[in-house]
Each structure stands twice: as structure tokens, then as C-alpha cells.
Design a protein around this motif. Structure first.
Motif, PDB file in Angstrom:
ATOM      1  N   VAL A  85     -24.309   3.506  13.260  1.00  0.00           N
ATOM      2  CA  VAL A  85     -24.971   2.198  13.160  1.00  0.00           C
ATOM      3  C   VAL A  85     -26.476   2.422  13.218  1.00  0.00           C
ATOM      4  O   VAL A  85     -27.002   2.904  14.217  1.00  0.00           O
ATOM      5  N   THR A  86     -27.146   2.075  12.134  1.00  0.00           N
ATOM      6  CA  THR A  86     -28.599   2.247  12.078  1.00  0.00           C
ATOM      7  C   THR A  86     -29.297   1.030  12.683  1.00  0.00           C
ATOM      8  O   THR A  86     -28.686  -0.020  12.883  1.00  0.00           O
ATOM      9  N   ASP A  87     -30.587   1.188  12.939  1.00  0.00           N
ATOM     10  CA  ASP A  87     -31.395   0.071  13.442  1.00  0.00           C
ATOM     11  C   ASP A  87     -31.303  -1.121  12.491  1.00  0.00           C
ATOM     12  O   ASP A  87     -31.183  -2.266  12.931  1.00  0.00           O
ATOM     13  N   LYS A  88     -31.389  -0.857  11.189  1.00  0.00           N
ATOM     14  CA  LYS A  88     -31.352  -1.931  10.191  1.00  0.00           C
ATOM     15  C   LYS A  88     -30.009  -2.648  10.187  1.00  0.00           C
ATOM     16  O   LYS A  88     -29.953  -3.867  10.029  1.00  0.00           O
ATOM     17  N   MET A  89     -28.916  -1.905  10.342  1.00  0.00           N
ATOM     18  CA  MET A  89     -27.585  -2.537  10.392  1.00  0.00           C
ATOM     19  C   MET A  89     -27.480  -3.461  11.593  1.00  0.00           C
ATOM     20  O   MET A  89     -27.052  -4.612  11.472  1.00  0.00           O
ATOM     21  N   ALA A  90     -27.848  -2.955  12.753  1.00  0.00           N
ATOM     22  CA  ALA A  90     -27.757  -3.744  13.985  1.00  0.00           C
ATOM     23  C   ALA A  90     -28.622  -4.996  13.888  1.00  0.00           C
ATOM     24  O   ALA A  90     -28.186  -6.094  14.251  1.00  0.00           O
ATOM     25  N   ALA A  91     -29.839  -4.843  13.378  1.00  0.00           N
ATOM     26  CA  ALA A  91     -30.734  -5.996  13.240  1.00  0.00           C
ATOM     27  C   ALA A  91     -30.186  -7.002  12.238  1.00  0.00           C
ATOM     28  O   ALA A  91     -30.257  -8.219  12.469  1.00  0.00           O
ATOM     29  N   ALA A  92     -29.612  -6.525  11.139  1.00  0.00           N
ATOM     30  CA  ALA A  92     -29.064  -7.435  10.128  1.00  0.00           C
ATOM     31  C   ALA A  92     -27.918  -8.259  10.692  1.00  0.00           C
ATOM     32  O   ALA A  92     -27.819  -9.464  10.432  1.00  0.00           O
ATOM     33  N   VAL A  93     -27.060  -7.638  11.476  1.00  0.00           N
ATOM     34  CA  VAL A  93     -25.953  -8.378  12.093  1.00  0.00           C
ATOM     35  C   VAL A  93     -26.505  -9.416  13.062  1.00  0.00           C
ATOM     36  O   VAL A  93     -26.122 -10.588  13.025  1.00  0.00           O
ATOM     37  N   CYS A  94     -27.417  -9.008  13.919  1.00  0.00           N
ATOM     38  CA  CYS A  94     -27.988  -9.934  14.899  1.00  0.00           C
ATOM     39  C   CYS A  94     -28.757 -11.074  14.246  1.00  0.00           C
ATOM     40  O   CYS A  94     -28.712 -12.210  14.710  1.00  0.00           O
ATOM     41  N   ASP A  95     -29.454 -10.788  13.154  1.00  0.00           N
ATOM     42  CA  ASP A  95     -30.271 -11.798  12.483  1.00  0.00           C
ATOM     43  C   ASP A  95     -29.483 -12.698  11.537  1.00  0.00           C
ATOM     44  O   ASP A  95     -29.988 -13.741  11.129  1.00  0.00           O
ATOM     45  N   ALA A  96     -28.285 -12.310  11.182  1.00  0.00           N
ATOM     46  CA  ALA A  96     -27.482 -13.101  10.240  1.00  0.00           C
ATOM     47  C   ALA A  96     -27.182 -14.479  10.829  1.00  0.00           C
ATOM     48  O   ALA A  96     -26.998 -14.626  12.042  1.00  0.00           O
ATOM     49  N   ASP A  97     -27.133 -15.475   9.954  1.00  0.00           N
ATOM     50  CA  ASP A  97     -26.800 -16.832  10.386  1.00  0.00           C
ATOM     51  C   ASP A  97     -25.315 -16.976  10.738  1.00  0.00           C
ATOM     52  O   ASP A  97     -24.921 -17.961  11.349  1.00  0.00           O
ATOM     53  N   ALA A  98     -24.519 -16.019  10.366  1.00  0.00           N
ATOM     54  CA  ALA A  98     -23.071 -16.074  10.580  1.00  0.00           C
ATOM     55  C   ALA A  98     -22.711 -16.190  12.058  1.00  0.00           C
ATOM     56  O   ALA A  98     -23.444 -15.716  12.934  1.00  0.00           O
ATOM     57  N   PHE A  99     -21.558 -16.800  12.304  1.00  0.00           N
ATOM     58  CA  PHE A  99     -20.966 -16.829  13.643  1.00  0.00           C
ATOM     59  C   PHE A  99     -20.457 -15.415  13.928  1.00  0.00           C
ATOM     60  O   PHE A  99     -19.740 -14.842  13.115  1.00  0.00           O
ATOM     61  N   LYS A 100     -20.851 -14.854  15.060  1.00  0.00           N
ATOM     62  CA  LYS A 100     -20.495 -13.477  15.376  1.00  0.00           C
ATOM     63  C   LYS A 100     -19.460 -13.415  16.487  1.00  0.00           C
ATOM     64  O   LYS A 100     -19.613 -14.068  17.515  1.00  0.00           O
TER      65      LYS A 100
END
Length: 138
Positions: A85-100
Motif C-alpha cells: 500500500v503506497t502513500d498515494k493509495m492510502a490517501a486516495a482511499v481516505c479522500d474518496a467520497d465513498a462510504f468506507k
């Protein structure tokens, strides 16, 4: 509706999530199997994800389209899954508008307190129940 399932390593968790989603949700739901590596993506596709993609850019782009994201806790931890898991992947998941919905499967050196210790199958069932409740799915 698009549900992104993210996993790495051997894809065992993601494969099980996709399998249970297929059993529990109507067929018109699109499930994206997003792997940090090709083995994980392959397992999710074998479990009937509609689409599969692999790697950092695929995950960064695809989570923007998702209504919900499901995966182990490691998907929001940079360098999680033994560095997959790269920094960009983790940030993209956290920043996504999707319900997590994150399964509390902790990587090494992490401990989550106050959580019930449940088998993986029950965690996945709880995740799907939460998804159904959030999106009023019968």
C-alpha cells in the motif's frame, strides 16, 4: 452502484468479500476488485468481481468512482501489507467520497482496542450488513 473491494498479498480477504457480496447483493451492483498486486486482483475476479484492476494508479483512479469501499484496515495505512500500500493509495482511499468499511484486521505493530475478536467470516458478514443498512438494500 459501485463497490470497490481492495486487497493485496494473496487476495484471500478480498476474494471472500467479493464472494459474499455476490451472494448477498442484487446482480446490478458493480463490484470492482482492486488489487495492490495481480494475484489479489485475480482472486477477486475469480470470485466474480465485475471488473478488476491492479496497482497504485488503478486504485487511485477507481476509488473516485466508487460509492462504497471495503477492505482490511491496511488499505489506509501507508506501507501496509508489507509495503504494497503506497502513500498515494492510502490517501486516495481516505479522500474518496465513498462510504468506507474497514475490517479490523491489524497489520504487525498495530493493535486496535475495544473491538470484538471475531472470525473473518463474521467480520465480512458484519461489513455487508453495514453496507446494506447504509444504502437501504433489502
Amino acid at each position: 452502484m459501485i463497490i470497490a473491494v481492495i486487497d493485496g498479498m494473496g487476495g484471500g480477504i478480498g476474494g471472500q468479500i467479493v464472494n459474499y457480496l455476490r451472494q448477498e447483493l442484487p446482480s446490478y451492483f458493480e463490484i470492482y476488485g482492486l488489487g495492490t498486486n495481480s494475484a489479489a486482483t485475480s482472486v477477486m475476479l475469480k470470485n466474480h468481481a465485475n471488473k478488476g484492476a491492479t496497482g497504485e494508479n488503478a486504485i487511485v483512479v477507481s476509488v473516485k468512482k466508487a460509492n462504497a469501499i471495503i477492505g482490511p484496515l491496511s488499505i489506509i495505512i501507508p506501507n501496509g501489507m508489507m509495503g504494497e500500500v503506497t502513500d498515494k493509495m492510502a490517501a486516495a482511499v481516505c479522500d474518496a467520497d465513498a462510504f468506507k468499511i474497514l475490517l479490523p484486521i491489524s497489520p504487525e505493530n498495530f493493535e486496535l482496542v475495544g473491538l470484538e475478536n471475531k472470525p473473518l467470516m463474521l467480520l465480512i458478514k458484519d461489513a455487508i450488513d453495514l453496507l446494506k443498512k447504509e444504502f437501504n438494500i433489502k
